[in-house]
Write an enzyme that holds these catalytic residues in place. Structure first.
Site, short mmCIF file in Angstrom:
data_model
loop_
_atom_site.label_atom_id
_atom_site.label_comp_id
_atom_site.label_asym_id
_atom_site.label_seq_id
_atom_site.Cartn_x
_atom_site.Cartn_y
_atom_site.Cartn_z
N HIS A 32 0.82 -1.21 0.00
CA HIS A 32 0.00 0.00 0.00
C HIS A 32 0.86 1.27 0.00
CE1 HIS A 32 -3.93 1.90 0.63
NE2 HIS A 32 -3.31 2.76 1.42
N HIS A 78 -10.35 3.27 -0.40
CA HIS A 78 -10.42 2.88 1.02
C HIS A 78 -11.24 1.60 1.10
CE1 HIS A 78 -9.52 5.05 5.01
NE2 HIS A 78 -8.43 4.96 4.30
N SER A 297 -4.05 7.87 12.94
CA SER A 297 -5.11 8.80 13.37
C SER A 297 -5.27 9.89 12.32
CB SER A 297 -4.74 9.43 14.71
OG SER A 297 -4.76 8.45 15.73
#
Length: 713
Positions: A32, A78, A297
């Protein structure tokens, strides 16, 4: 990470990496983050033309719109996170691509969401659809960026899974452009935005392997938590900081977190970085340096600024109530060093993180194309099947949840061939995304070419001159030889088609390992395109009483992967081929006809063929038609093949009779097939009636999507 890669790292370091180093390397060497399996092929794509300011390699691409305006554009997937936690996965997908646009110095102005799911008969697939749409809607609406289009499609290979691709465009002045890499040592690294928690840890490694059956329980912690309110503040604060001219480099913290953002920012031009991980503001107690360095995050940005500018930039963040901290600095030596409470916990050559060796997997060609006899069913039955397909139904249920008009730029709204956004008083930006996994499954090369051709047709149908492309390549595991071959063929098709149109790819995304428990998805390349359109020249889309209906382009016996075959459960057939010469000539002809004001309405022919394109125009214009399909320029005399073939290069045009001769002169394959008028859709063949349907009935079926979800309209 594979054993041979771990061995390579040990040899390079002359030792075992410690726990912090190993975690950072695992993140940066993931598929990724590194694109290690796709890079060998991606270099085939054309990345330059006269419109390109910045091609692939940074967080987004940049296209010149005019001397005063540049457009930043990017696309991201996603998929894994959305399959595990559809609301949070889709919402953070929107947040991530918006920050990619933002960190070029551009204000995000619109989103597209090409999304795909398994059959809606299954409750799990309905749950995924509802969660994804709500995630995109809530996040986009709350940050004030409109979702203006996309695709919502369904396929049996996606059962219990979802593909969530999100594209974004932003607008900027040339002087506000900021690179994502530094060009000098001594700069301070300022982290701003949300506090760092344990969410999204190993998000990129989780996205680099197939999902297990228990993924929903096992992998939920790898999905990040969305916070659109902080993102909205981050957008305004970032742009204000950029406008000072004192931001030297800027990256968002996405996949790979602080490790990825800071090492890429420093390493691109051979610099290094020192990170003080204990200075990072934390959301949770007792976090380790490993967790801090690889947390994903959301709503965090990393700024590189000169020491004397830190306080000024910091005051801007404080004005918006955002927390900021100096977490490190850029050094001359090309090393990546991490400290935790005064102790050095990582020390690596920076290129060990940023320059990951490529892997070329085995390829194995396959062919699923074979001649299939066209089924002997009535025209009426075929039309009912295709017109009621979930892939053809109006997706108003989806796009009405999105605020598609916030910012006041949306001139052409969802449901048309392409969205159009007003950029200045005279010109607009057309924006669209397309893909056809059924065509790509049969023939990955021609399926990819077809995706590019359809993007061009959609742009041209709203009167836009195509400017540039971005691509999102969704595939199963590259370790499967057939998958890796289909990926290579797809890239070849994307490259050949773009070159023929003189277009370049300015940004993109590759998502591998899209499979659930050993069940691979179909090859799904999604291409998004940008175009420039004169606002007052945009043609209509619906039929108008009394006008002639023409077909541009040649129809061939190309039903492989068509909506008709899918609905009948037929495998095989021949995927549509793109005749590049004809496709280009027809696109140029349509643009010329629009420039001259010859056309009242235009619609490209794609999914469902001519029959669906005509019915869509009838419903939108609330006007019936009579069309004799035997007059369509075609290489077949079978009514089903003419009506439902998905051949490329075709448009339906609507125009007044006095424009007929001018139009004929523009196209090699062109015919008048009927006239708009009345309250019903009438299909003929050699004058004999094939089907007659009231517009009210067509609309009733076309608007029935909510019923598939168990909802009343």
């Amino acid at each position: 990470m594979f054993p041979h890669e771990e061995k390579l790292i040990r040899e390079r370091l002359g030792r075992e990496p410690n726990e912090v180093e190993k975690a950072m390397l695992e993140v940066m060497w993931s598929e990724h983050a590194s694109y290690k399996s796709s890079r060998p092929f991606l270099k085939l794509l054309p990345t330059e033309n006269e419109h390109v300011v910045l091609g692939p390699g940074e967080d987004a691409g940049i296209v010149k719109f005019d001397d005063e305006t540049w457009i930043a554009v990017g696309i991201e997937s996603h998929n894994h996170p959305s399959a595990v936690e559809p609301y949070g996965g889709a919402a953070t997908g929107v947040g991530g691509i918006v920050r990619d646009i933002l960190c070029m110095g551009a204000r995000p102005i619109a989103l597209l969401d090409p999304i795909r799911f398994g059959p809606l008969e299954k409750e799990r697939n309905r749950y995924l659809l509802q969660g994804v749409v709500k995630g995109i809607a809530d996040y986009g609406n709350r940050i004030g960026v409109p979702t203006v289009g996309g695709e919502t499609e369904f396929d049996e290979s996606l059962d219990n899974y979802t593909l969530v691709n999100v594209a974004c465009v932003g607008i900027m002045r040339p002087e506000h452009f900021v690179h994502s890499y530094v060009e000098e040592a001594g700069l301070k690294l300022v982290l701003v935005g949300n506090r760092t928690g344990r969410d999204g840890i190993h998000g990129v490694t989780f996205a680099s392997e197939e999902l297990s059956e228990n993924a929903e329980e096992e992998d939920r912690s790898a999905v990040q938590i969305p916070d659109p309110f902080t993102e909205k503040l981050l957008i305004e604060a970032t742009l204000e900081a950029v406008y000072t001219g004192k931001v030297r480099a800027l990256k968002d913290l996405g996949g790979g977190g602080l490790t990825c953002a800071s090492s890429e920012m420093a390493g691109k031009k051979g610099f290094g970085a020192v990170i003080y991980a204990d200075r990072v503001p934390l959301r949770e107690p007792n976090m380790t340096p490993t967790e801090v360095m690889i947390s994903e995050s959301q709503e965090r940005m990393l700024f590189a600024v000169r020491e004397e500018d830190v306080e000024e930039i910091g005051k801007i963040f404080e004005k918006y109530g955002l927390e900021w901290t100096v977490v490190g600095e850029i050094i001359k030596e090309p090393r990546y060093i991490v400290y935790w409470k005064g102790e050095k916990v990582a020390d690596l050559p920076i290129d060990l993180l940023t320059e990951v060796p490529t892997i070329e997997w085995e390829t194995r060609p396959y062919s699923l194309e074979r001649d299939v006899e066209t089924p002997k069913i009535s025209f009426s039955d075929a039309f009912e099947l295709v017109w009621s397909s979930p892939n053809v139904l109006n997706k108003r249920w989806v796009w009405e949840q999105y605020d598609h008009e916030v910012q006041g730029r949306t001139v052409v709204k969802p449901g048309r061939d392409a969205a159009v956004l007003k950029i200045n008083e005279r010109y607009g930006l057309a924006f669209v995304a397309d893909g056809n996994p059924n065509h790509s499954h049969l023939n990955p090369y021609h399926g990819a070419m077809g995706a590019v051709a359809e993007v061009v047709r959609n742009l041209v149908s709203v009167g836009a001159e195509p400017l540039a492309l971005v691509d999102n390549l969704n595939f199963a595991s590259p370790e499967r030889p057939e998958v890796y071959w289909s990926f290579a063929e797809t890239v070849r098709g994307l490259a050949d088609a773009a070159r023929a149109f003189g277009l370049a790819y300015v940004s993109g995304n590759v998502s591998f390992y899209n499979e659930v428990v050993d069940r691979p998805i179909k090859p799904t390349p999604v291409v998004a395109g940008l175009g420039k359109v004169e606002l007052e020249k945009i043609p209509g889309f619906g039929l108008e009483e009394g006008l002639l209906i023409g077909v541009v382009g040649s129809t061939k016996r190309e039903l492989g992967g068509s909506e008709l075959y899918v609905r009948l459960g037929l495998k095989g057939g021949i995927a549509p081929r793109v005749n590049l010469e004809e496709e280009k000539a027809n696109a140029e002809g349509i643009l010329e006809a629009i420039r001259r004001g010859l056309l009242k309405a235009v619609h490209d022919v794609s999914k469902g063929g001519i029959a669906v394109a005509l019915a869509e125009m009838a419903v939108l214009g609330n006007t019936g038609f009579t069309a004799d399909l035997s007059k369509v320029p075609a290489e077949t005399s079978n009514p089903l093949e003419v009506a439902f073939s998905e051949s490329h290069g075709r448009y339906i045009v609507v125009f007044p009779e006095e424009r007929l001769e001018e139009l004929k002169a523009l196209f090699r394959h062109f015919a008048v097939i009927g006239r708009a008028g009345g309250s019903g859709a009438v299909f003929l063949w050699n004058g004999d009636e094939l089907l007659r349907k009231p517009i009210t009935k067509l609309r009733e079926v076309h608007e029935s999507f909510p019923k598939l979800l168990g909802e009343e309209e």
